[in-house]
Design an enzyme around this catalytic site. Structure first.
Site, mmCIF file in Angstrom:
data_model
loop_
_atom_site.group_PDB
_atom_site.id
_atom_site.type_symbol
_atom_site.label_atom_id
_atom_site.label_comp_id
_atom_site.label_asym_id
_atom_site.label_seq_id
_atom_site.Cartn_x
_atom_site.Cartn_y
_atom_site.Cartn_z
ATOM 1 N N LYS A 170 2.223 -5.439 -6.228
ATOM 2 C CA LYS A 170 1.359 -5.171 -7.320
ATOM 3 C C LYS A 170 0.553 -6.415 -7.879
ATOM 4 O O LYS A 170 -0.309 -7.041 -7.619
ATOM 5 C CB LYS A 170 1.996 -4.215 -8.168
ATOM 6 C CG LYS A 170 2.497 -2.834 -7.543
ATOM 7 C CD LYS A 170 3.045 -2.034 -8.541
ATOM 8 C CE LYS A 170 3.577 -0.769 -7.742
ATOM 9 N NZ LYS A 170 2.506 0.312 -7.328
ATOM 10 N N TYR A 217 11.647 4.975 -5.535
ATOM 11 C CA TYR A 217 10.891 4.651 -4.589
ATOM 12 C C TYR A 217 10.737 3.241 -4.050
ATOM 13 O O TYR A 217 10.502 2.364 -5.014
ATOM 14 C CB TYR A 217 9.199 5.158 -5.117
ATOM 15 C CG TYR A 217 8.359 5.302 -3.841
ATOM 16 C CD1 TYR A 217 7.350 4.204 -3.928
ATOM 17 C CD2 TYR A 217 8.324 5.902 -2.615
ATOM 18 C CE1 TYR A 217 6.390 4.281 -2.904
ATOM 19 C CE2 TYR A 217 7.490 5.988 -1.635
ATOM 20 C CZ TYR A 217 6.550 5.009 -1.822
ATOM 21 O OH TYR A 217 5.538 4.835 -0.983
ATOM 22 N N ASP A 260 14.340 -4.206 -6.985
ATOM 23 C CA ASP A 260 12.973 -4.066 -6.490
ATOM 24 C C ASP A 260 11.987 -4.039 -7.651
ATOM 25 O O ASP A 260 11.785 -3.043 -8.496
ATOM 26 C CB ASP A 260 12.982 -2.578 -6.045
ATOM 27 C CG ASP A 260 11.319 -2.189 -5.466
ATOM 28 O OD1 ASP A 260 11.244 -1.154 -4.806
ATOM 29 O OD2 ASP A 260 10.454 -2.927 -5.566
HETATM 30 C C1 LIG Z 1 8.897 -0.079 -7.300
HETATM 31 C C2 LIG Z 1 8.046 0.131 -5.875
HETATM 32 N N1 LIG Z 1 8.507 -0.416 -4.676
HETATM 33 C C3 LIG Z 1 7.511 -0.402 -3.832
HETATM 34 C C4 LIG Z 1 6.552 0.344 -3.863
HETATM 35 C C5 LIG Z 1 5.777 0.124 -2.455
HETATM 36 O O1 LIG Z 1 4.537 -0.800 -2.613
HETATM 37 P P1 LIG Z 1 3.388 -0.683 -1.779
HETATM 38 O O2 LIG Z 1 3.906 -0.735 -0.283
HETATM 39 O O3 LIG Z 1 2.620 0.554 -2.062
HETATM 40 O O4 LIG Z 1 2.469 -1.804 -2.024
HETATM 41 C C6 LIG Z 1 6.016 1.056 -4.776
HETATM 42 C C7 LIG Z 1 4.705 1.481 -4.914
HETATM 43 N N2 LIG Z 1 4.566 2.524 -6.139
HETATM 44 C C8 LIG Z 1 3.597 3.265 -5.852
HETATM 45 C C9 LIG Z 1 3.361 4.045 -7.407
HETATM 46 N N3 LIG Z 1 4.292 4.662 -7.668
HETATM 47 C C10 LIG Z 1 2.317 3.025 -5.461
HETATM 48 C C11 LIG Z 1 1.257 3.930 -5.364
HETATM 49 C C12 LIG Z 1 0.960 4.660 -4.110
HETATM 50 O O5 LIG Z 1 1.666 4.947 -3.344
HETATM 51 O O6 LIG Z 1 -0.300 4.999 -3.784
HETATM 52 C C13 LIG Z 1 6.871 0.730 -5.945
HETATM 53 O O7 LIG Z 1 6.478 1.326 -7.207
#
Ligand SMILES: Cc1ncc(COP(=O)(O)O)c(CN[C@@H](CN)CCC(=O)O)c1O
Length: 428
Positions: free
Chosen positions: A267, A144, A239
């Protein structure tokens, strides 16, 4: 647990917010029941609207690596707020932040701040496409990279949790430019590359996956991808939104000794405030506007308050290597405790872990890719989740997520988690 206030809030929220939440995984749909609404947090604890106390393993899905309410970060934010919130103009802290990131992650020669991991990954593939003049990207099933259209193809995290790995609304044109391969399958990548010679701009992956649950790269996998990208002129993107500053102060790339061309971050970088970043080789990043022709912008990018939080977080991690020693020990202690409990109970579920990331998969298969992660017994996970919650342990409400430890966890907390885990496994 009495969660009546959370239930009332959730009921009301659903009238105004799709699914009652601002990010799908929070809705407890994968585990059933009503989500708890968090009122406050301190150290390893979160408190819900009914004043129930939980030891937590989500830590805002990674950012709160030092635990909640870190005094240094809170002071930095309260000091910054005295000078107003946002200017839409360059500030000193953005320069300090960029310099610090290039020090902590040496593969990053130039970096651009954005407001989320999604913005970071969207921007990284755009500049890779601009730099190479090519259209296609390779991603891996179950990874993801945020909710950008190009990534909602065989996506992990919430997308797989709700069975929408390929989201409606993503056009065929966009989907055609996203090629997918099974994680840990170098031969599949080589096949894609051979069939799309000269058309692949970038290959993006989670160097350690968190979003199908925690899955580690097989021996030689990352090295093999680096070699293919070198041979084919493909931009190699790590990533590290989740692994950055968590698996070591230099992230997964430091831990595995692999140098990507671009890295995306999020994060932890914001210390709990909305911050993302993308950066890497100057020859690529120089293509980003206003220096180059690849456009990317943001009203609140480099926001002074967010920079104050992020800078304090990163400076602390950079100056306190003992953070990572403690996280490694905590991770080992927890996983050993879980493993011993399963031995005692005659269970052989799979635990994947590295440093302060782990996932307990309700399957006896080795979990090395998306199909094996999906062999987990999801109803059983749901029961386990609630058994842990009832025992005051707040973990991620999805089998396809990694849990995150913080330095605020002491041995006594880990013992409590181990005990709750054993009781919960016995119960379900
Ligand atoms: C490896 C990786 N790359 C990109 C993203 C996206 O980041 P954000 O747009 O949520 O800040 C994420 C976001 N992670 C999720 C948890 N698996 C965020 C939690 C959520 O979607 O509420 C990530 O884990």
């Amino acid at each position: 647990m009495n969660i009546s206030t959370s239930q009332a809030l959730f009921e009301k929220a659903q009238h105004f917010i799709p699914g009652g939440v601002n990010s799908p995984v929070r809705a407890f749909r994968a585990v059933g029941g009503s989500p708890i609404f968090i009122k406050s947090a301190k150290g390893p604890y979160v408190y819900d609207e009914d004043d129930n106390e939980y030891i937590e393993l989500i830590n805002s899905w990674g950012p709160m690596i030092l635990g909640h309410g870190n005094e240094l970060i809170q002071k930095a934010v309260s000091d910054a707020i005295q000078h107003s919130f946002s200017f839409g103009a360059p500030t000193r802290r953005e320069v300090e932040m960029a310099e610090l990131i290039t020090t902590m992650v040496p593969s990053i020669e130039k970096v651009r701040m954005v407001n989320s991991g999604t913005e970071a990954t969207m921007s990284a593939i755009r500049v890779a496409r601009g730099f190479t003049g090519r259209d296609k990207i390779i991603k891996f099933e179950g990874c993801y990279h945020g909710h950008g259209d190009s990534f909602l193809i065989a996506a992990g995290s919430g997308a797989v949790t709700f069975g929408t790995p390929d989201s409606p609304g993503v056009t065929k044109g966009v989907a055609n430019d996203t090629l997918t391969a099974p994680y840990n399958d170098l031969a599949a990548v080589q096949k894609l590359v051979d069939a799309n010679k000269g058309h692949i701009a970038a290959l993006i992956l989670e160097p350690v996956v968190g979003n199908m649950g925690c899955v580690l790269p097989a021996e030689g996998f990352l090295e093999g991808l680096r070699k293919i990208c070198d041979e084919e002129g493909i931009v190699f993107i790590f990533d590290e939104v989740m692994t950055g500053f968590r698996l070591s102060k230099g992230g997964a790339q430091e831990r595995f000794g692999i140098k990507p061309d671009l890295t995306t971050l999020g994060k932890i970088i914001g210390g709990g405030m909305p911050v993302g970043a993308y950066g890497g080789k100057a020859e690529i990043m120089n293509w980003v506007s206003p220096l180059g022709p690849v456009y990317q912008a943001g009203t609140l990018s480099g926001n002074p308050i967010a920079m104050a939080a992020g800078l304090t977080m990163l400076n602390y991690l950079n100056e306190h290597p003992e953070v990572y020693t403690k996280l490694e020990l905590s991770g080992h202690k927890l996983v050993n405790g879980f493993t011993n409990s399963m031995k005692k109970l005659g269970l052989n579920y799979t635990i994947n872990s590295i440093g302060s990331m782990y996932t307990l998969f309700f399957t006896d298969q080795a979990v090395t890719d998306f199909p094996s992660a999906k062999s987990s017994n999801l109803p059983l996970f749901g029961k386990y989740f609630h058994a842990m919650l009832d025992r005051g342990i707040y973990m991620g409400p999805s089998q396809f997520e990694s849990m995150f430890l913080s330095t605020a966890l002491e041995n006594s907390h880990i013992d409590r988690i181990i005990e709750a885990n054993e009781e919960s496994l016995k119960e379900v």
